[in-house]
Each structure stands twice: as C-alpha cells, then as structure tokens.
Design a protein around this motif. Structure first.
Motif, PDB file in Angstrom:
ATOM      1  N   SER A  65       0.897  -4.012   3.360  1.00 46.59           N
ATOM      2  CA  SER A  65      -0.022  -3.724   2.418  1.00 46.59           C
ATOM      3  C   SER A  65      -1.474  -4.096   3.876  1.00 46.59           C
ATOM      4  CB  SER A  65      -0.823  -4.439   1.722  1.00 46.59           C
ATOM      5  OG  SER A  65      -2.224  -4.437   0.634  1.00 46.59           O
ATOM      6  N   ASP A 204       1.996   8.509   4.633  1.00 45.99           N
ATOM      7  CA  ASP A 204       0.929   8.863   4.690  1.00 45.99           C
ATOM      8  C   ASP A 204       0.457  10.285   5.391  1.00 45.99           C
ATOM      9  OD1 ASP A 204      -2.080   8.507   4.243  1.00 45.99           O
ATOM     10  OD2 ASP A 204      -2.456   7.740   6.269  1.00 45.99           O
ATOM     11  N   THR A 221      -8.626   6.302   3.249  1.00 43.16           N
ATOM     12  CA  THR A 221      -7.702   5.403   3.339  1.00 43.16           C
ATOM     13  C   THR A 221      -9.308   4.221   3.437  1.00 43.16           C
ATOM     14  OG1 THR A 221      -6.008   6.674   3.522  1.00 43.16           O
ATOM     15  CG2 THR A 221      -5.931   4.193   2.835  1.00 43.16           C
ATOM     16  N   GLU A 223      -7.535   1.011   1.649  1.00 44.82           N
ATOM     17  CA  GLU A 223      -6.219   0.642   1.217  1.00 44.82           C
ATOM     18  C   GLU A 223      -5.092   1.211   0.353  1.00 44.82           C
ATOM     19  OE1 GLU A 223      -3.362  -2.090  -0.809  1.00 44.82           O
ATOM     20  OE2 GLU A 223      -4.079  -0.861  -1.759  1.00 44.82           O
ATOM     21  N   LEU A 224      -3.907   0.731   1.246  1.00 49.71           N
ATOM     22  CA  LEU A 224      -2.467   1.058   1.454  1.00 49.71           C
ATOM     23  C   LEU A 224      -1.477   0.003   1.827  1.00 49.71           C
ATOM     24  CD1 LEU A 224      -1.313   4.605   3.642  1.00 49.71           C
ATOM     25  CD2 LEU A 224       0.354   2.077   3.431  1.00 49.71           C
ATOM     26  N   GLU A 252      -6.768   7.729  -6.453  1.00 49.25           N
ATOM     27  CA  GLU A 252      -5.735   6.692  -5.770  1.00 49.25           C
ATOM     28  C   GLU A 252      -4.407   7.399  -5.783  1.00 49.25           C
ATOM     29  OE1 GLU A 252      -3.722   8.355  -9.619  1.00 49.25           O
ATOM     30  OE2 GLU A 252      -5.794   7.918  -9.041  1.00 49.25           O
ATOM     31  N   SER A 268       4.408   4.431  -2.530  1.00 49.59           N
ATOM     32  CA  SER A 268       3.025   3.363  -1.700  1.00 49.59           C
ATOM     33  C   SER A 268       1.899   3.916  -2.704  1.00 49.59           C
ATOM     34  CB  SER A 268       2.923   4.201  -0.096  1.00 49.59           C
ATOM     35  OG  SER A 268       2.900   5.118  -0.891  1.00 49.59           O
ATOM     36  N   GLN A 270      -1.952   4.459  -2.334  1.00 51.54           N
ATOM     37  CA  GLN A 270      -3.264   4.130  -1.806  1.00 51.54           C
ATOM     38  C   GLN A 270      -4.725   4.193  -2.598  1.00 51.54           C
ATOM     39  OE1 GLN A 270      -5.233   7.408   1.543  1.00 51.54           O
ATOM     40  NE2 GLN A 270      -2.165   7.381   1.686  1.00 51.54           N
TER      41      GLN A 270
END
Length: 277
Positions: A65, A204, A221, A223-224, A252, A268, A270
């Motif tokens: 994270s 990503d 981004t 948060e991922l 998202e 994932s 993000q």
C-alpha cells in the motif's frame, strides 16, 4: 536482439537499488519511466518494492500500500526502509523514497507499507468466481504505434509492448466510450518475462481509465494498494482496469492482471485525482 531476462533487463536496471547502509538504499531514477515528465507510480512502487525485498527476510511482495505525497522526477533518490515485524511466513516493512529539492531540502515522494512472503510456498488451492477478461488475441489488438500518441510525454510506453483492446481505445481517436475501461496485453519491450516485482508496475502501467471517460491529462495517484497472488507464468499478461465512480474530483481504478496460464496473479485498487485538463 537477444531477449532480456529477469535480472538483466531495462526494468531491472531502472529499479536497481544500492545499499548504502543497513536499511538505506541509493537509487538513480531515469527518464525512461516517466508519464508527463514525472515518474510513473507503478515504477516507483517497484523501486521501493525491490529495496524492501532486500531489507526483509522474505523477498516476494504480497500486499503493498502506497501513498503518493509529491511527484518524483528523474534523478538521484534515497529509499529508507524499516522492518516492522518478521514472522515465519510473512514479514512487514515500511519504506519512503526521498529526493532533494532545488533548495537542498529532502522531500518525501512516496510512503509504503508492505507485507512480504514466499509466493512459491503458498497453497495451490484456488476457489474463485473471477474470470480472465475477454478481448481479442494480441494480433487483433492495437499497438501504441497504430494510433496517435497519448497527450504529453509518455516515455514509459517505449519500455512496454502494449496491445490494446480495440474496444477501449476510442479516446485516442476523440471518441471515448464513457465506460471507464482500459484493457491490454502487457509485455516488456525488451522481452523480459514478468515476475512478482514487475507486477507492481503492471497494475499502474496502462493509460488511465479517465481517458476513456473523455478526461485527458495527468491523472495523479493519491493511494494505490496492490495484492500479488502468485508468480506469473512466462508469456504476455492480460490487464483490465475499470472505474465505476468519479466524484468529488477523484476516481478509483480497479485492476486485474492475468497470466498466460489463466491465473489471476495481481489485483489493485487506486484512488486518483481527476485530470484538470
């Protein structure tokens, strides 16, 4: 050209870290992994992931994270790691990547909390309702050379051999579908096979789903979180990314990565800012 191998490829050189002292690694971030002149978030995650894999007793990322604090630019950087906990099957660590700004002050770019383990030691029992994304074979998909380039500088694309699902590239011709979907076959341009670490980039690496919503521009981004489920089999990966909700200036992106053996190898989610145009 000889095919690159895991450990000897452009990706491995681009994510190389050099141990300065216990827990501290020097890094040289290169311009080949940039999107609109800033380092791609997945690439940065792989850089930090390599440092954590060296610092922790377990080498495979399981759950990672990351919070992206400030944009990272090509140039020198340092990764500082800390071991939070070590166990028999999992180790947990945290790390931050720093760069020095033009005033000589150290600036934190990204902060990561991760759990590491041994993917080869996981049980092989699989019970899932998930299915690989359905889209045409690579030879019937669209390469990045087949159409106009994305807006801005996407040096990252030259490191990859993406073959996009034709149903999700209308944005490149000024006709986005509005569904918020991007799908593609993913390989490295130099032929390197995927491994657990490179999956941190893969989740990503595609054009953002905001393009398919008709919103062009940098989609930073915030948060991922990535879950690595197993080591991928050799061969091209299938990647599907979707957005279901854009609100309040954020969207998202949910990603699934499937290998050539039809296994779900990475997932994932993000949160990203909506492009400002």
């Amino acid at each position: 050209m000889a095919q690159a191998s895991i450990g000897d490829s452009e990706f491995d050189r681009g994510t190389a870290v050099t141990l300065r002292e216990p827990g501290v690694y020097d890094v040289q971030l290169t311009s080949g992994w940039t999107v609109m002149d800033v380092l791609n978030g997945g690439h940065l995650l792989a850089v930090i992931g390599r440092a954590l894999g060296d610092a922790l007793p377990h080498s495979d990322p399981i759950a990672v994270s990351a919070h992206y604090l400030t944009p990272a630019k090509p140039g020198p950087a340092v990764v500082r790691t800390e071991t939070v906990r070590t166990g028999r099957t999992l180790s947990t660590g945290q790390a931050s990547l720093f760069q020095t700004d033009e005033d000589g002050h150290e600036v934190e770019r990204i902060r990561v909390l991760s759990s590491y383990g041994d993917l080869a030691a996981l049980p092989d029992d699989v019970r899932t309702s998930a299915k690989p994304p359905a889209f045409p074979p690579p030879e019937r998909c669209v390469t990045t050379a087949d159409g106009p380039p994305p807006p801005g500088d996407f040096a990252l694309i030259d490191r990859l051999a993406l073959r996009m699902d034709p149903a999700t590239v209308g944005w490149a011709l000024g006709a986005p579908s509005g569904k918020g979907e991007i799908r593609a076959w993913f390989e490295f341009a130099d032929g390197r096979d995927a491994d657990a670490l490179s999956l941190l980039l893969t989740v990503d690496a595609l054009p953002p789903t905001s393009f398919d919503l008709g919103l062009m521009g940098w989609t930073p981004t915030v948060e991922l979180t990535a879950h690595i489920r197993c080591r991928p089999a050799p061969g091209p990966l299938r990647v599907a990314i979707t957005t279901r909700n854009l609100a309040g200036g954020f969207l998202e992106e949910d990603a699934e990565v499937w290998d050539s053996a039809d296994r779900l190898v990475a997932q994932s989610r993000q949160l990203a800012r909506v492009p400002r145009g």
